[in-house]
Write a protein that holds these residues in place. Structure first.
Motif, PDB file in Angstrom:
ATOM      1  N   GLY A 142       3.256  -2.149  -0.979  1.00 21.70           N
ATOM      2  CA  GLY A 142       1.950  -2.342  -0.357  1.00 21.70           C
ATOM      3  C   GLY A 142       2.131  -3.395   0.720  1.00 21.70           C
ATOM      4  N   CYS A 143       1.072  -3.661   1.480  1.00 23.37           N
ATOM      5  CA  CYS A 143       1.190  -4.716   2.496  1.00 23.37           C
ATOM      6  C   CYS A 143       1.491  -6.042   1.809  1.00 23.37           C
ATOM      7  CB  CYS A 143      -0.104  -4.844   3.288  1.00 23.37           C
ATOM      8  SG  CYS A 143      -0.504  -3.381   4.251  1.00 23.37           S
ATOM      9  N   ALA A 144       0.688  -6.356   0.793  1.00 24.64           N
ATOM     10  CA  ALA A 144       0.868  -7.616   0.074  1.00 24.64           C
ATOM     11  C   ALA A 144       2.293  -7.747  -0.437  1.00 24.64           C
ATOM     12  CB  ALA A 144      -0.111  -7.682  -1.095  1.00 24.64           C
TER      13      ALA A 144
ATOM     14  N   GLY B 292       1.332  -8.717  -5.470  1.00 29.04           N
ATOM     15  CA  GLY B 292       0.987  -7.323  -5.222  1.00 29.04           C
ATOM     16  C   GLY B 292      -0.468  -7.155  -4.844  1.00 29.04           C
ATOM     17  N   GLY B 293      -0.781  -5.957  -4.401  1.00 29.66           N
ATOM     18  CA  GLY B 293      -2.146  -5.643  -3.997  1.00 29.66           C
ATOM     19  C   GLY B 293      -2.949  -5.078  -5.155  1.00 29.66           C
ATOM     20  N   ASP B 294      -4.200  -4.749  -4.858  1.00 30.32           N
ATOM     21  CA  ASP B 294      -5.098  -4.227  -5.890  1.00 30.32           C
ATOM     22  C   ASP B 294      -4.685  -2.835  -6.349  1.00 30.32           C
ATOM     23  OD1 ASP B 294      -5.888  -4.371  -3.099  1.00 30.32           O
ATOM     24  OD2 ASP B 294      -7.575  -3.076  -3.575  1.00 30.32           O
ATOM     25  N   GLY B 295      -4.134  -2.041  -5.443  1.00 32.82           N
ATOM     26  CA  GLY B 295      -3.649  -0.721  -5.855  1.00 32.82           C
ATOM     27  C   GLY B 295      -2.389  -0.871  -6.689  1.00 32.82           C
ATOM     28  N   ASP B 296      -1.501  -1.698  -6.196  1.00 33.14           N
ATOM     29  CA  ASP B 296      -0.211  -1.933  -6.839  1.00 33.14           C
ATOM     30  C   ASP B 296      -0.389  -2.413  -8.280  1.00 33.14           C
ATOM     31  OD1 ASP B 296       2.595  -1.950  -6.381  1.00 33.14           O
ATOM     32  OD2 ASP B 296       2.571  -4.129  -6.202  1.00 33.14           O
TER      33      ASP B 296
ATOM     34  N   SER C 118      -3.946  -0.210 -10.158  1.00 35.36           N
ATOM     35  CA  SER C 118      -3.968   1.245 -10.279  1.00 35.36           C
ATOM     36  C   SER C 118      -2.651   1.709 -10.876  1.00 35.36           C
ATOM     37  CB  SER C 118      -4.217   1.878  -8.907  1.00 35.36           C
ATOM     38  OG  SER C 118      -4.583   3.220  -9.062  1.00 35.36           O
ATOM     39  N   ILE C 119      -1.659   1.884 -10.041  1.00 38.48           N
ATOM     40  CA  ILE C 119      -0.384   2.433 -10.542  1.00 38.48           C
ATOM     41  C   ILE C 119       0.292   1.481 -11.527  1.00 38.48           C
ATOM     42  CG2 ILE C 119       0.986   1.566  -8.587  1.00 38.48           C
ATOM     43  CD1 ILE C 119       2.499   4.284  -8.691  1.00 38.48           C
ATOM     44  N   GLY C 120       0.085   0.195 -11.324  1.00 37.99           N
ATOM     45  CA  GLY C 120       0.767  -0.771 -12.191  1.00 37.99           C
ATOM     46  C   GLY C 120      -0.140  -1.429 -13.217  1.00 37.99           C
TER      47      GLY C 120
ATOM     48  N   GLY D 162      -4.132  -0.810   1.890  1.00 35.62           N
ATOM     49  CA  GLY D 162      -3.791  -1.161   3.260  1.00 35.62           C
ATOM     50  C   GLY D 162      -2.609  -0.349   3.769  1.00 35.62           C
ATOM     51  N   LEU D 163      -1.503  -0.425   3.077  1.00 33.94           N
ATOM     52  CA  LEU D 163      -0.264   0.166   3.589  1.00 33.94           C
ATOM     53  C   LEU D 163      -0.375   1.664   3.832  1.00 33.94           C
ATOM     54  CD1 LEU D 163       2.660  -0.786   4.288  1.00 33.94           C
ATOM     55  CD2 LEU D 163       3.344   0.207   2.115  1.00 33.94           C
ATOM     56  N   THR D 164      -1.141   2.340   2.984  1.00 34.90           N
ATOM     57  CA  THR D 164      -1.266   3.791   3.173  1.00 34.90           C
ATOM     58  C   THR D 164      -2.466   4.132   4.059  1.00 34.90           C
ATOM     59  OG1 THR D 164      -2.303   3.816   1.000  1.00 34.90           O
ATOM     60  CG2 THR D 164      -0.036   4.562   1.121  1.00 34.90           C
TER      61      THR D 164
HETATM   62  C1  LIG Z   1       5.125   5.985  -6.438  1.00 37.64           C
HETATM   63  C2  LIG Z   1       4.400   5.701  -5.187  1.00 37.64           C
HETATM   64  N1  LIG Z   1       3.185   6.245  -4.996  1.00 37.64           N
HETATM   65  C3  LIG Z   1       2.517   5.997  -3.850  1.00 37.64           C
HETATM   66  C4  LIG Z   1       3.047   5.190  -2.908  1.00 37.64           C
HETATM   67  C5  LIG Z   1       2.270   4.956  -1.644  1.00 37.64           C
HETATM   68  N2  LIG Z   1       1.660   3.650  -1.585  1.00 37.64           N
HETATM   69  C6  LIG Z   1       2.289   2.602  -1.053  1.00 37.64           C
HETATM   70  S1  LIG Z   1       1.400   1.208  -1.067  1.00 37.64           S
HETATM   71  C7  LIG Z   1       0.085   2.013  -1.760  1.00 37.64           C
HETATM   72  C8  LIG Z   1      -1.198   1.303  -2.039  1.00 37.64           C
HETATM   73  C9  LIG Z   1      -1.285   0.004  -1.371  1.00 37.64           C
HETATM   74  O1  LIG Z   1      -2.452  -0.643  -1.708  1.00 37.64           O
HETATM   75  P1  LIG Z   1      -2.443  -2.055  -2.367  1.00 37.64           P
HETATM   76  O2  LIG Z   1      -1.560  -2.060  -3.537  1.00 37.64           O
HETATM   77  O3  LIG Z   1      -3.843  -2.442  -2.584  1.00 37.64           O
HETATM   78  O4  LIG Z   1      -1.706  -2.986  -1.306  1.00 37.64           O
HETATM   79  P2  LIG Z   1      -2.186  -3.399   0.139  1.00 37.64           P
HETATM   80  O5  LIG Z   1      -1.429  -2.520   1.060  1.00 37.64           O
HETATM   81  O6  LIG Z   1      -3.641  -3.174   0.212  1.00 37.64           O
HETATM   82  O7  LIG Z   1      -1.791  -4.816   0.260  1.00 37.64           O
HETATM   83  C10 LIG Z   1       0.381   3.336  -1.985  1.00 37.64           C
HETATM   84  C11 LIG Z   1      -0.547   4.283  -2.597  1.00 37.64           C
HETATM   85  C12 LIG Z   1       4.324   4.653  -3.151  1.00 37.64           C
HETATM   86  N3  LIG Z   1       4.946   3.842  -2.302  1.00 37.64           N
HETATM   87  N4  LIG Z   1       4.963   4.909  -4.301  1.00 37.64           N
END
Ligand SMILES: Cc1ncc(C[n+]2csc(CCOP(=O)(O)OP(=O)(O)O)c2C)c(N)n1
Ligand code: SF4
Ligand SMILES: [Mg+2]
Lengths: 625, 342
Positions: free
Chosen positions: B60-62, B101-105, B108-110, B135-137
């Motif tokens: 992610g960006c973070a 890490g970010g909120d998705g990181d 969600s997935i983590g 952010g990153l996506t």
């Molecule tokens: C297994 C996997 N699924 C999806 C992705 C695509 N992906 C990269 S970062 C991200 C979400 C980023 O959001 P966040 O964690 O909130 O971080 P931010 O960029 O907002 O800081 C996703 C879906 C990936 N890299 N690996």
């Protein structure tokens, strides 16, 4: 006891295959295990095959709940638990129904007739009593024994409640079979004391049942059934009876000592791999840390984190767990960190057959990750060899800074055999040194640290956190070779893909040896746990005067350098596998040879007879396809 | 090898010593910059060594954070940083490990790894940069995005309810839980220093502005002129009171806590903040005061309790068994099952 005197007078047989079958609650695994140990102590060679259901407590008396343990004991070197049992113990109608077809014609069937009553018969799908009607049992020698009532009778004096006494009936069976094969009694009685220490009633009941079984053999005019299997002329030394998962666990501990690195296991429970977690959890005194993670992804992640910190990072699982770990394996390939992923294969896909064996994850090990992500693969071939396979996998991982997949399977994991204990001082040390000094002079003339500088085997330099001055970042984004800095440069990426492929190719693998008749027109190529069945089948075919060669792969990636040569010029290359032809596909792709798949995917290992038959068909030219 | 060093004094460092040679590549104006700066400025004061410091991140960006730190670091895979960091912490309790890490990181997935890392209480400083967006996506909703939000993946409005990261952390038995935001360097540093000092897993939610895909998500509460009335500063041992004149306060209510006018109840009725309450209910109630960062929102340390640290408990077990039985000998292990001679 008088056994010692008697033995010399008894008829000697060179080997026998016995199958104990009963309900999951009948203690068949324990019974089989105990018989095995007594035979091992007696000096026999042996091989075992526990065959049990996935359900912990399937409905009592049902076909789904049948649990069996097969063991072959012999006076000579054997490789498998045997094809068809000559003696079968059936503790209930369901066991009879599900396993009778395995018994060799003319074989001995020992049944607990107390359980052959209406309800149990119905549960097994019989609408008659096969002990009394029909011809199911014709062609077998049946010994019908009221084991439950005799056990209760034997326990009566002891003040054990009848319901509790009933539970000891497996010891009756053990006593009877022990008598038939002239196993010494004392070790089993001692073992009962240890195993059930503190539970005096149970000890008394089990011993009484065991003795009652023994006496039954003596007194029920079964004398003509009594035989002896003499000790096998095994190489001299100290032996222990070991199963694959225990040997594998010990191999990991050995590797940790050989490398002088603490062992870290990240794992998530799954059959048939959990026993490695259990075994390693017991051995903290070896500096072993076991971490039961929240899932397989965390388990492999934690193992990778420990590797990054300079420990020997290992993760154990079975097929479904490997699927979850694949992204992290890709990361380990990109980071070029040591990591050992152990896959105790089971029947798939999905939950498949958790307690049954299969070896259908070879292509997943080889190709089951995104991108070009090659990884060395090691496979174990016998239960005791799991020890050395584990060391080999760790050696490659540490010395080459790469994840390594170690393949075993349910058959090796739970099967056991006598193992001539190796001299541990003779095991070769594993070399891994972490950097402590700068390794590079930058354009500015300053000394610095580059994590992706490589040696002649393309193994990268590695400094672990905590090392002064060598701070650096690694990551899964493509990196510039050398500096390790993020790089999206197309030529660098192409170069890195090549480097990662070449790194695996440069892993040193011993040449493959050809057993049997090296120049035979027919070559059998195997990998993993088929070794025993192939070797036995080969023995039979060759003793009939035919020529056949056998090459068995312990390294699936990279292949041994001489494999191409070994394959050359054969009339037939036969590849028996417990899958639909995965190694044969790899051999075809790599060497452009007509590798013929002989496949079995029944959740059961090959029998030597099946393979003998197939090989003979090729020899006789019947099967030319 | 490093033990010798440990006995020596930690060398003096400056911000520059903690900066890597890599160019920082977040969008201009991104809130991540101020967080990075705050931490790089703080680390020289924490009395730690660079070589003993490790940043582990997901994707992610973070999660680009480790590349910019002149420490050890690993930019791993999406969501898995808490798991990888846990293995590292278990193997190497001597290290100072930060997870970013970010909120998705992380949610969600983590999410699974995060809650278990908090539950186990391994010594990790976990920083969640919450920008309520991916952010990153490039701008999909995240598990912290507000209901109704229009994003690329929810063009008609987001249907689901967001996570409240503080509530999640408290529910996951976290022993240290704090919230801060990217507009206040001093507060960021104070929270990071507290997280670092805590033994066990420390969780810090940082409200972080993604000026490209979710600009102004926290502006209503973090803007300089809004802060006094919109940020409820939690201070241990003090009555919970806020507002430009201290006119608002928080009191215990039937089913949690509520905001009141101090003039209505008197200062003495206000809830006195106690981070160390073993019962997490009040901390949880405080986390529920604002369901979105557009009403008065608590920041500061919600909870800081002492609980056994996992990695040291684990190594205690290893050492305990080793002491009791003696260092394991391979030869003995191989002879530990029944053996026989041939
Ligand atoms: C297994 C996997 N699924 C999806 C992705 C695509 N992906 C990269 S970062 C991200 C979400 C980023 O959001 P966040 O964690 O909130 O971080 P931010 O960029 O907002 O800081 C996703 C879906 C990936 N890299 N690996
Ligand atoms: S996309 Fe948003 S979070 Fe990512 S760097 Fe740009 S501003 Fe920051
Ligand atoms: Mg985000």
């Amino acid at each position: 006891m008088t056994d010692v005197v008697e033995q010399s007078e008894l008829e000697a047989v060179d080997r026998v295959i016995i199958r104990f079958a009963g309900d999951s609650g009948d203690g068949m695994q324990l019974t089989g295990d105990r018989f095995t140990t007594a035979s091992a102590i007696n000096g026999n060679d042996l091989a075992t095959f526990p065959d049990y259901p996935a359900e912990i407590r399937a409905p009592a008396g049902s076909l789904a709940g049948v649990s069996a343990f097969q063991v072959q004991i012999s006076d000579h070197d054997i490789m498998t638990p045997g094809d068809a049992p000559e003696v079968m113990v059936a503790m209930n109608p369901a066991a009879l129904k599900s396993d009778l077809h395995l018994l060799t014609p003319g074989g001995t069937l020992i049944v607990n007739n107390d359980t052959f009553e209406e309800r149990n018969l119905a549960k097994a799908g019989y609408d008659y009593n096969p002990l009394e009607e029909g011809d199911d049992l014709s062609g077998y020698r049946t010994i019908s024994v009221p084991m439950t009532s005799l056990t209760k009778e034997a326990c009566k004096e002891l003040g054990v409640k009848p319901r509790d006494a009933e539970r000891s009936k497996n010891f009756f069976a053990l006593g009877l079979v022990s008598w038939m094969y002239s196993r010494p009694i004392e070790p089993t009685l001692d073992w009962i004391d240890q195993r059930f220490a503190g539970k005096d009633q149970i000890i008394a009941a089990n011993k009484a049942a065991f003795s009652a079984g023994h006496i039954y053999g003596e007194s029920a005019e079964l004398g003509d059934q009594r035989v002896v299997v003499k000790a096998a002329p095994l190489a001299s030394g100290t032996y222990t009876n070991i199963n694959g998962n225990t040997a594998l666990s010990w191999g990991l501990i050995a590797a940790s000592q050989l490398a002088d690195l603490p062992l870290f296991l990240g794992s998530y429970p799954i059959t048939p791999a959990s026993d490695i977690l259990h075994e390693l959890a017991k051995h903290k005194a070896f500096g072993v840390t076991t971490f039961q993670a929240e899932d397989e992804i965390a388990a492999v992640g934690a193992a990778l984190g420990a590797s990054y910190g300079g420990h020997l990072g290992i993760t154990t699982t079975s097929g479904p767990g490997v699927a979850l770990k694949s992204e992290t394996m890709g990361l380990a390939i990109s980071l070029e960190l040591p990591l050992v992923i152990i896959n105790i294969q089971r029947g798939g896909p999905s939950t498949g057959l958790p307690t049954k064996t299969e070896a259908a994850d070879l292509l997943m090990a080889m190709y089951g990750r995104h991108g070009e992500s090659p990884m060395p693969i090691v496979a174990a071939k016998t239960p005791s060899e799991c020890f050395f396979a584990a060391i080999e996998a760790c050696r490659i991982a540490l010395e080459h800074r790469t994840p390594v997949m170690l393949l075993s399977d349910g058959y090796l994991a739970n099967g056991s055999e006598p193992w001539l204990l190796p001299d541990v001082d003779g095991l070769e040390p594993i070399n891994i040194e972490f950097d402590t000094e700068y390794n590079h002079i930058g354009e500015d003339g300053e000394a610095g640290y580059w994590p992706y500088l490589r040696d002649e085997n393309l193994v990268r330099s590695m400094a672990i956190p905590g090392t002064p001055n060598l701070m650096h970042r690694i990551g899964g984004i493509e990196k510039e070779d050398g500096s390790g800095n993020i790089s999206y440069d197309p030529t660098n990426h192409a170069h890195m893909v090549e480097v990662r492929a070449e790194r695996v190719k440069r892993v040193k693998v011993p040449d493959i040896e050809v057993a049997g008749d090296p120049d035979a027109e027919i070559l059998v190529v195997g990998w993993g746990s088929t070794w025993g069945s192939i070797t036995s089948a080969m023995g039979r075919v060759r003793s009939n005067g035919h020529k056949v060669a056998h090459a068995h792969l312990s390294h699936l990636n990279p292949f041994p350098k001489n494999l191409g040569e070994v394959l050359e010029g054969r009339t037939h290359i036969l590849v028996p596998e417990m899958n639909l032809g995965q190694l044969s596909l790899m051999l075809r792709a790599e060497y452009l040879v007509d590798a013929k798949s002989i496949s079995k995917v029944a959740g059961q290992p090959f029998t030597a007879g099946e393979l003998e038959q197939t090989i003979l068909e090729y020899i006789e030219g019947k099967s030319k396809s | 090898m490093t033990d010798v060093m440990d006995s020596e004094a930690v060398p003096e460092t400056t911000r520059a010593d903690w900066q890597s040679d890599q160019e920082v590549r977040w969008c201009p104006g991104c809130g991540d910059y101020s967080i990075l700066t705050a931490l790089q400025l703080l680390l020289p004061d924490l009395g730690v060594r660079r070589e003993k410091t490790v940043f582990i991140s997901g994707i992610g960006c973070a999660a680009r954070f480790p590349y910019y730190m002149n420490t050890y670091g690993m930019h791993s895979i999406h969501g898995r940083a808490p798991a990888i960091a846990t293995g590292l912490a278990l193997a190497r309790p001597d290290l100072d490990i930060w997870v970013v890490g970010g909120d998705g990181d992380m949610l969600s997935i983590g999410g699974n790894h995060l809650i278990h890392a908090l539950r186990r209480n391994t010594n990790l400083n976990i920083l969640l940069f919450n920008n309520q967006i991916y952010g990153l996506t490039k701008g999909q909703f995240s598990p912290t995005s507000e209901t109704g939000k229009i994003t690329k993946s929810s063009p008609v409005g987001l249907i689901s309810e967001p996570f409240n990261p503080i509530s999640v952390a408290i529910g996951a038995e976290a022993s240290f839980v704090a919230r801060t935001h990217d507009m206040d360097r001093k507060h960021l540093q104070e929270m990071f220093a507290r997280a670092h000092a805590h033994s066990g897993a420390s969780f810090v939610e940082v409200y972080q502005n993604c000026n490209v895909f979710n600009d102004g998500a926290f502006a209503e509460i973090t803007k300089k002129d809004a802060r006094d009335d919109m940020l409820i500063n939690l201070v241990h041992g003090e009555p919970i009171q806020f507002g430009s004149e201290g006119q608002f306060g928080v009191v215990q209510s039937v089913d949690g806590v509520e905001i009141v006018n101090v003039s209505d109840v008197g200062v003495e009725s206000l809830l006195v903040h106690d981070e160390t309450r073993s019962n997490p209910s009040t901390a949880f109630a405080l986390s529920r005061l604002a369901s979105r960062p557009n009403t008065a929102t608590p920041v500061g340390v919600f909870r800081a309790v002492e609980r056994e640290e996992y990695a040291s408990a684990m190594s205690d077990q290893v050492m305990g068994v080793t002491e009791e039985r003696g260092r394991g000998q391979l030869k003995d292990l191989l002879h530990s099952l029944p053996t026989w001679e041939v």
